[in-house]
Design a protein around this motif. Sequence first.
Motif, PDB file in Angstrom:
ATOM      1  N   VAL A 351       8.942   1.975  -1.454  1.00 44.60           N
ATOM      2  CA  VAL A 351       9.720   1.065  -2.284  1.00 44.60           C
ATOM      3  C   VAL A 351      10.430   0.052  -1.400  1.00 44.60           C
ATOM      4  CG1 VAL A 351      11.542   0.885  -4.023  1.00 44.60           C
ATOM      5  CG2 VAL A 351      10.080   2.911  -3.945  1.00 44.60           C
ATOM      6  N   ASP A 352      10.366  -1.220  -1.790  1.00 42.99           N
ATOM      7  CA  ASP A 352      11.105  -2.270  -1.097  1.00 42.99           C
ATOM      8  C   ASP A 352      11.610  -3.280  -2.117  1.00 42.99           C
ATOM      9  OD1 ASP A 352      11.917  -2.710   1.623  1.00 42.99           O
ATOM     10  OD2 ASP A 352       9.847  -2.300   2.214  1.00 42.99           O
ATOM     11  N   VAL A 353      12.747  -3.921  -1.796  1.00 40.80           N
ATOM     12  CA  VAL A 353      13.378  -4.823  -2.753  1.00 40.80           C
ATOM     13  C   VAL A 353      13.846  -6.128  -2.126  1.00 40.80           C
ATOM     14  CG1 VAL A 353      15.713  -3.881  -2.454  1.00 40.80           C
ATOM     15  CG2 VAL A 353      15.054  -4.874  -4.669  1.00 40.80           C
ATOM     16  N   GLU A 354      14.088  -6.170  -0.809  1.00 38.70           N
ATOM     17  CA  GLU A 354      14.653  -7.343  -0.140  1.00 38.70           C
ATOM     18  C   GLU A 354      13.673  -8.502  -0.134  1.00 38.70           C
ATOM     19  OE1 GLU A 354      16.619 -10.083   1.303  1.00 38.70           O
ATOM     20  OE2 GLU A 354      17.752  -8.200   1.242  1.00 38.70           O
ATOM     21  N   ARG A 355      14.137  -9.686  -0.551  1.00 41.57           N
ATOM     22  CA  ARG A 355      13.232 -10.835  -0.690  1.00 41.57           C
ATOM     23  C   ARG A 355      12.951 -11.552   0.626  1.00 41.57           C
ATOM     24  NH1 ARG A 355      16.007 -13.745  -5.227  1.00 41.57           N
ATOM     25  NH2 ARG A 355      17.183 -11.805  -5.319  1.00 41.57           N
ATOM     26  N   LEU A 356      13.816 -11.430   1.620  1.00 41.85           N
ATOM     27  CA  LEU A 356      13.620 -12.181   2.854  1.00 41.85           C
ATOM     28  C   LEU A 356      12.559 -11.542   3.744  1.00 41.85           C
ATOM     29  CD1 LEU A 356      17.299 -13.204   3.630  1.00 41.85           C
ATOM     30  CD2 LEU A 356      15.540 -14.485   2.405  1.00 41.85           C
ATOM     31  N   ARG A 357      12.093 -12.283   4.725  1.00 41.76           N
ATOM     32  CA  ARG A 357      10.874 -11.924   5.443  1.00 41.76           C
ATOM     33  C   ARG A 357      11.024 -10.725   6.381  1.00 41.76           C
ATOM     34  NH1 ARG A 357       7.102 -12.805   9.292  1.00 41.76           N
ATOM     35  NH2 ARG A 357       4.991 -13.204   8.485  1.00 41.76           N
ATOM     36  N   GLN A 358      12.246 -10.283   6.637  1.00 41.20           N
ATOM     37  CA  GLN A 358      12.389  -9.109   7.501  1.00 41.20           C
ATOM     38  C   GLN A 358      11.715  -7.873   6.912  1.00 41.20           C
ATOM     39  OE1 GLN A 358      15.079 -11.058   6.567  1.00 41.20           O
ATOM     40  NE2 GLN A 358      16.888  -9.783   6.198  1.00 41.20           N
ATOM     41  N   THR A 359      11.539  -7.873   5.587  1.00 44.47           N
ATOM     42  CA  THR A 359      10.793  -6.776   4.953  1.00 44.47           C
ATOM     43  C   THR A 359       9.375  -6.706   5.505  1.00 44.47           C
ATOM     44  OG1 THR A 359      12.086  -7.003   2.927  1.00 44.47           O
ATOM     45  CG2 THR A 359       9.975  -5.875   2.742  1.00 44.47           C
ATOM     46  N   VAL A 360       8.772  -7.862   5.716  1.00 42.73           N
ATOM     47  CA  VAL A 360       7.413  -7.925   6.265  1.00 42.73           C
ATOM     48  C   VAL A 360       7.413  -7.512   7.731  1.00 42.73           C
ATOM     49  CG1 VAL A 360       5.478  -9.475   6.765  1.00 42.73           C
ATOM     50  CG2 VAL A 360       6.776  -9.730   4.628  1.00 42.73           C
ATOM     51  N   GLU A 361       8.405  -7.959   8.474  1.00 43.46           N
ATOM     52  CA  GLU A 361       8.433  -7.689   9.915  1.00 43.46           C
ATOM     53  C   GLU A 361       8.594  -6.204  10.224  1.00 43.46           C
ATOM     54  OE1 GLU A 361      11.141 -10.144  12.066  1.00 43.46           O
ATOM     55  OE2 GLU A 361      10.064 -11.992  11.597  1.00 43.46           O
ATOM     56  N   LYS A 362       9.269  -5.470   9.388  1.00 44.68           N
ATOM     57  CA  LYS A 362       9.432  -4.039   9.659  1.00 44.68           C
ATOM     58  C   LYS A 362       8.148  -3.257   9.362  1.00 44.68           C
ATOM     59  CE  LYS A 362      11.036  -2.104   5.314  1.00 44.68           C
ATOM     60  NZ  LYS A 362      11.524  -3.141   4.437  1.00 44.68           N
ATOM     61  N   LEU A 363       7.310  -3.797   8.468  1.00 42.72           N
ATOM     62  CA  LEU A 363       6.056  -3.123   8.131  1.00 42.72           C
ATOM     63  C   LEU A 363       4.942  -3.433   9.125  1.00 42.72           C
ATOM     64  CD1 LEU A 363       6.045  -3.751   4.268  1.00 42.72           C
ATOM     65  CD2 LEU A 363       6.446  -1.555   5.417  1.00 42.72           C
ATOM     66  N   ALA A 364       5.000  -4.603   9.747  1.00 42.86           N
ATOM     67  CA  ALA A 364       3.907  -5.054  10.620  1.00 42.86           C
ATOM     68  C   ALA A 364       3.555  -4.074  11.735  1.00 42.86           C
ATOM     69  CB  ALA A 364       4.251  -6.430  11.204  1.00 42.86           C
ATOM     70  N   PRO A 365       4.514  -3.398  12.386  1.00 45.78           N
ATOM     71  CA  PRO A 365       4.154  -2.488  13.475  1.00 45.78           C
ATOM     72  C   PRO A 365       3.528  -1.169  13.029  1.00 45.78           C
ATOM     73  CG  PRO A 365       6.425  -3.270  13.679  1.00 45.78           C
ATOM     74  CD  PRO A 365       5.970  -3.583  12.303  1.00 45.78           C
ATOM     75  N   LEU A 366       3.566  -0.862  11.724  1.00 41.05           N
ATOM     76  CA  LEU A 366       3.064   0.426  11.251  1.00 41.05           C
ATOM     77  C   LEU A 366       1.548   0.510  11.387  1.00 41.05           C
ATOM     78  CD1 LEU A 366       5.244   0.838   8.041  1.00 41.05           C
ATOM     79  CD2 LEU A 366       5.459   2.147  10.159  1.00 41.05           C
ATOM     80  N   ASP A 367       1.066   1.713  11.664  1.00 43.25           N
ATOM     81  CA  ASP A 367      -0.369   1.957  11.817  1.00 43.25           C
ATOM     82  C   ASP A 367      -1.067   1.765  10.464  1.00 43.25           C
ATOM     83  OD1 ASP A 367      -2.785   4.044  11.748  1.00 43.25           O
ATOM     84  OD2 ASP A 367      -2.432   3.422  13.821  1.00 43.25           O
ATOM     85  N   LYS A 368      -2.172   1.030  10.469  1.00 44.30           N
ATOM     86  CA  LYS A 368      -2.876   0.733   9.218  1.00 44.30           C
ATOM     87  C   LYS A 368      -3.396   2.000   8.545  1.00 44.30           C
ATOM     88  CE  LYS A 368      -4.251  -3.992  10.424  1.00 44.30           C
ATOM     89  NZ  LYS A 368      -5.374  -4.933  10.643  1.00 44.30           N
ATOM     90  N   ASP A 369      -3.855   2.964   9.332  1.00 50.00           N
ATOM     91  CA  ASP A 369      -4.329   4.216   8.747  1.00 50.00           C
ATOM     92  C   ASP A 369      -3.190   4.982   8.074  1.00 50.00           C
ATOM     93  OD1 ASP A 369      -6.946   3.800   9.508  1.00 50.00           O
ATOM     94  OD2 ASP A 369      -6.710   4.808  11.442  1.00 50.00           O
ATOM     95  N   PHE A 370      -2.007   4.878   8.662  1.00 48.66           N
ATOM     96  CA  PHE A 370      -0.840   5.533   8.065  1.00 48.66           C
ATOM     97  C   PHE A 370      -0.536   4.930   6.688  1.00 48.66           C
ATOM     98  CE2 PHE A 370       3.830   5.521   7.411  1.00 48.66           C
ATOM     99  CZ  PHE A 370       4.056   6.895   7.371  1.00 48.66           C
ATOM    100  N   LEU A 371      -0.716   3.629   6.541  1.00 53.95           N
ATOM    101  CA  LEU A 371      -0.383   2.945   5.289  1.00 53.95           C
ATOM    102  C   LEU A 371      -1.432   3.141   4.196  1.00 53.95           C
ATOM    103  CD1 LEU A 371       1.003  -0.418   6.725  1.00 53.95           C
ATOM    104  CD2 LEU A 371       2.323   1.351   5.562  1.00 53.95           C
ATOM    105  N   LYS A 372      -2.650   3.515   4.586  1.00 60.19           N
ATOM    106  CA  LYS A 372      -3.713   3.690   3.586  1.00 60.19           C
ATOM    107  C   LYS A 372      -3.331   4.771   2.574  1.00 60.19           C
ATOM    108  CE  LYS A 372      -7.792   2.120   6.165  1.00 60.19           C
ATOM    109  NZ  LYS A 372      -9.066   2.539   6.801  1.00 60.19           N
ATOM    110  N   GLY A 373      -3.520   4.438   1.303  1.00 67.10           N
ATOM    111  CA  GLY A 373      -3.249   5.407   0.245  1.00 67.10           C
ATOM    112  C   GLY A 373      -1.825   5.398  -0.266  1.00 67.10           C
ATOM    113  N   ILE A 374      -0.938   4.688   0.411  1.00 63.74           N
ATOM    114  CA  ILE A 374       0.447   4.585  -0.058  1.00 63.74           C
ATOM    115  C   ILE A 374       0.531   3.456  -1.093  1.00 63.74           C
ATOM    116  CG2 ILE A 374       2.837   4.123   0.592  1.00 63.74           C
ATOM    117  CD1 ILE A 374       2.196   5.130   3.390  1.00 63.74           C
TER     118      ILE A 374
END
Length: 698
Positions: A351-374
């Motif tokens: 779940v995320d709610v913040e409209r500014l771009r830091q929401t994107v920056e915190k997700l960028a370093p995450l492993d793509k395989d970890f994010l699959k299925g979420i």
Amino acid sequence: MFEQAVIESILQRIEAGRQRLVDNDDILSDRYRTNIEVLKQHFPDIYEVMKDYEPQNKNVFMESDGALNLFYPENNGSTVFSETPFKDIEQRYQAFCEKPNRTLLNVDANDRGLSRHEFYLTKISRMKSDLKAQHEKLTRVPDAMGAIVLFGFDFGYQLTRILDSHFVKHVYIYEENLDFFYYSLFAIDWQWIVDETLRRNTSLHFFLGLDHKTFIAQYMNRLRFNGLYLAAYTYLYFGYKIENVKDVFYEFHNQYGKQVMGWGFFDDGIIGIGQYLARKNKTLLAVEPKQDPKPGFNDKLDVPVFILGNGPSLDNHIEFIREYQDEAIIVSCGTTINTLQRYGIKPDFHVDVERLRQTVEKLAPLDKDFLKGITALTVNVIHPDFYQFFDRAVIGLKPSEPISSMMCLTDLVSEENRSRLMHMHFSAPLVANLAMSYVTQMGYSDIYLMGTDCGFRERGQHHSKLSGYYTKEGKDSGLARIDKSLIQREANYGGIAYTTSIMDVSRIQLEYAIRWAKKRNKLLRCYNLSDGVKIGEAAAISSDDLLILPKGKSFKDASKQYALEQITAAEPDNFDSRVIPGIQKDFAEFTEKVSELLDESFTDFEGLMLTLSKVNNHTLLQHNYGRPYLAELFYGSFVYFANEVLDYACNIEGFEVANVRKLFDVFQEFVREMPPMLENAKDYVDKRENIISDRYHA
């Protein structure tokens, strides 16, 4: 011997007081008949309660100064007033005037170059500070007040005393005991009060016979109608000793953050519109289920849900979460997802709610395989780059956002989905609030909060130790700006916890959300395992005292799929919802009218309050006209502006019209800039980069 003498003295006093009632029966009866007619004409709802009302305490008598008093034999023979009520009232009034209690708010008006709102707010704030420096600071209660709350009414004598000496735009009267209001019909001249109210174009608001929680909820609604800019300029008058109204005052103080936060502002609304229009990835809409999922009685939803915040107590529950990750639906809130990856725990929903771009920056370093299925659960103001990280993303409506009203009322959404759009109630200000809104509207009944601390027990530990807010060496990165002046609240497991203003509002909103959900789902249970601030409606419990019955991962996965199918809908493939509807002309006409109202002349504080009230009313009327998005775009910035004007006008000796006009002129500049910004909403998508990369150690 002494006690007997005191009792005899009181009894003699009461006997004499009752004889005075008999002697003045004609006057008192006439006053009652006149007043009850005033209620019938001007306050019909109160009239219906009072016309046949029988007081519980009939021990009323008249003192020698002509004032009514009330005797409480069960309370050690106490009376409301001494033998000289009018003297008591005058002393209390004078003490209030000399050392008034009043709500306060310090607005952070630092121009960081993020928005035009901040630019103009900073300009106004600096000008206001310079103007205030030219005057003596007001220390007494002024002759004119924006608002006052009376905690305790006695028999109305204090209301009469205040209105006789002051202009008060809005008076809020709280009295839990209806006996006092009933006896006011014999004590004071209600026709005079009504005449004064009408003559001065002011208002009276009654909260009679209510418990403190109901009072605060209703007061918040009235405050919004009268103008949220008055929240920080409301005087507090105690009709009784503070210990007699401590519950209601504690609730007022406890909920104060909700009055003075979450106002929003114009640029935020524009960014939200632009970012919804600019999304590129395929998304799902959160919608109301076509059929009642029967929460609490639906076996498919009989799965526990863990809402995981990134508070410091999250670390205490990692082994418990890991043990039950195949049995419980795991919901990560905001930056919690980075912490969970480090712990090797994969959430089911993010779940995320913040409209500014830091929401994107915190997700960028995450492993793509970890994010699959979420599956991502978010709202319609989120940054358009957010969706790229998830296979599936669901968009709900964030309340009080212009884009939400536009989606409900214009062609931004297909007709078949428009009427079903799901409003994410109580989903601000922090991510845990949105998580609670989603989970309860999905229909789940067993909810467990972990790491949703809404504060912290130790000042230096504000997030999980493995969160990105700390370096590998455990040093605070400085990204989480924690107020130096922290608020103390009752802790979940007893004692004291510390919180910030925004975390405190989050706690309040969680309490509202749980309470609202329990009305829809009688079997809903929410448990708070977090070692932070106590959250009302969420039972404090230790993980050692929990037993979760195993049903297996396949059952959990089937429940997730079922819940999503119930509350999501896709737009038709041939439907394009990325074009702003034609509301620009309406908004231009709206702001033109606002400018006309702000240009109206006034000469004193009463005139200033009337002007602000006219703008407030014109703005809120847009809801009645079927154009709520116009009000939602403008209202927040107007409230901030009016707050700054009142901070000047309410804190100086005298009233300088020319100086108030200078503040108005700055806001007028901003109002003229607004319509062109709406026409180019897509240009206001947050395009900044490296906002948190050097301070968030993901």
